[in-house]
Design an enzyme around this catalytic site. Structure first.
Site, short mmCIF file in Angstrom:
data_model
loop_
_atom_site.label_atom_id
_atom_site.label_comp_id
_atom_site.label_asym_id
_atom_site.label_seq_id
_atom_site.Cartn_x
_atom_site.Cartn_y
_atom_site.Cartn_z
N MET A 75 0.82 -1.21 0.00
CA MET A 75 0.00 0.00 0.00
C MET A 75 0.86 1.26 0.00
SD MET A 75 -2.96 -1.17 2.70
CE MET A 75 -3.95 0.32 2.44
N HIS A 76 0.20 2.41 -0.20
CA HIS A 76 0.74 3.75 0.05
C HIS A 76 1.77 4.24 -0.96
CE1 HIS A 76 -1.17 2.92 3.83
NE2 HIS A 76 -0.22 2.14 4.26
N ASP A 231 -2.57 -5.15 0.62
CA ASP A 231 -2.05 -6.46 0.99
C ASP A 231 -2.67 -7.03 2.26
OD1 ASP A 231 -0.79 -4.49 2.49
OD2 ASP A 231 1.24 -5.12 1.97
#
Length: 470
Positions: A75-76, A231
């Protein structure tokens, strides 16, 4: 059959399942991480595509009967594209700490916590773009589209720019209560909605496989690609988590305590993440440490010994924490400390300290940091009555026993614990292709159960109190 593609930090894993959710095969390809400066963490998006090709090739199975694809991923990360969808710079990853000043600036604006329900962490996507605006203005001015890592794979697979609710929740531009982008937060960082991907629920269709890519990969053209999930949400889907009850502990590169909730429960003061889940209308909370199994991998490199060899030197019997302590902050920390500048350290070393004692301290430090996350989850109104363990670290009986003592709840290892997010992604692919609901997400068979020992819990609680005094 249904294919799950999980874009991790250290590699791409693919999981193939049949209609009954049985795993038919797995494939893997490694990825490297570039650290051009201390605290920085980058990858080339093209490497994700090459690794996905290699991982699918590693399956060595015919794929002509695949009926749907699901995606999950780290992520991110910030993938910045120009008007021709060309990558402008290496992707800035989730564990990159360069934007700590920018994150603090955004977090000081009350609307960010009020709308997102979360602290603006340095690893989130929005502060990365503010950092680019300040330090790479020429590149920033050329950005026309911003994607998260797994959604860059979707762009390659389908030609569509779409994200899902769980992944979008970790950008600091998203309103989880409305399950939509926040125009106010985008404007506050110099962006607008046209630069964001469209949105879909994790189990909905979010694009179809392009003929050219299908032919290259040996897959049927036009099959649906699910919205997928970040995830950790995908791993929870793999663990059969559909609501409050058992939660998830993930021992991957990072570590996570995850619990699904029946409503949005923001508590930014705890540094717990409150995000949308990968199922329509549902949410989740999670605490995140930035280095979990990554600590053991680091220690393995220092020792020049494979991790299984280091673990084999340890007494597997449950015990109290040792005199040597390890604080697992190799890349800073999120929950509950929110400090990207923290760094790992051993304490309590002496001339008689041994490698096995230090290895054990690494495991104990990660277990205690995750117990701190469980405490934060409870303070935020959530929690779990048991933890399903997933990720590479879940192979260690000793580590899972430590987690049971540290958190005070049973820790359960399912059969196939390492399939994790890739298995969850494949399940989301199945749901999108068939229209099935969460009723198909049965929990996996449990291969081992690790119970907390009432005689040991007080000693682990004492060790956790020392962690809080760090």
């Amino acid at each position: 059959m249904f294919l799950g593609i999980d874009l991790g930090t250290s590699g791409v894993k693919v999981v193939l399942i049949d209609d009954s959710h049985a795993v038919c095969g797995t494939g893997h390809a490694r990825l490297g991480v570039d650290t051009p400066k201390p605290g920085w963490s980058e990858q080339q998006p093209q490497d994700w595509i090459e690794a996905t090709r290699a991982a699918i090739g590693d399956l060595a199975l015919p794929l002509d009967r695949v009926a749907g694809i699901g995606l999950s991923g780290q992520m991110h990360g910030a993938v910045c594209l120009d008007a021709s969808d060309r990558v402008l710079r290496p992707a800035i990853l989730w564990n990159d700490g360069r934007a700590s000043d920018e994150a603090a600036q955004l977090d000081a604006d009350p609307q960010f916590r009020a709308i997102t329900g979360n602290i603006v962490f340095a690893g989130f996507t929005a502060p990365k773009l503010v950092w680019m605006q300040r330090h790479e203005p020429d590149l920033f001015s050329r950005i026309t589209r911003i994607l998260l890592p797994k959604d860059y794979l979707r762009l390659w697979l389908t030609g569509e720019a779409i994200s899902d609710m769980s992944d979008a929740s970790g950008t600091a531009w998203f309103d989880p209560a409305r399950r939509d982008w926040s125009d106010a937060l985008l404007s506050a960082t110099g962006l607008d909605r046209t630069m964001m991907p469209a949105l879909a629920e994790g189990s909905q269709i979010a694009g179809h496989l392009r003929p050219k890519v299908a032919a290259e990969l040996g897959l049927p053209a036009g099959i649906p690609v699910a919205g997928g999930a970040g995830d950790n949400a995908a791993t929870a889907i793999g663990a059969g988590i559909t609501g409050p009850g058992p939660g998830l502990v993930s021992l991957g590169t990072s570590g996570v305590i995850f619990a699904a909730t029946d409503r949005f429960l923001p508590a930014p003061e705890t540094a717990i993440h409150a995000f949308c889940y990968a199922l329509p209308g549902q949410c989740h909370q999670m605490g995140v440490i930035l280095s979990a199994a990554g600590c053991l991998e680091w220690w393995s490199g220092i020792c020049g010994r494979p991790a299984p060899e280091l673990l084999a030197e340890l007494d597997p019997a449950p015990a109290l924490p040792g005199r040597i302590a390890f604080w697992p902050y190799l890349s800073g920390e999120r929950t509950p400390l929110n400090d990207p500048t923290l760094r790992a350290t051993f304490t309590g070393l002496s001339s008689r300290s041994s490698r096995p004692q230090m290895t054990r301290a690494v495991l104990e430090g990660v277990a205690l940091a995750l117990a701190e996350n469980m405490a934060a989850l409870r303070a935020a109104g959530g929690g779990a009555d048991a933890l399903i363990a997933m990720g590479g670290g879940a192979r260690s009986d000793l580590w899972l026993s430590m987690l049971a003592q540290a958190t005070g709840v049973p820790v359960l290892r399912p059969a196939g614990a390492e399939t994790g997010a890739g298995f969850g992604a494949a399940r989301l692919g199945l749901m999108a292709a068939t229209g099935a609901g969460s009723e198909v997400l049965t929990p996996p068979a449990i291969a081992a159960r690790f119970e907390p020992d009432p005689a040991l819990i007080p000693g682990w609680a004492e060790a956790l109190s020392r962690l809080r005094q760090l």
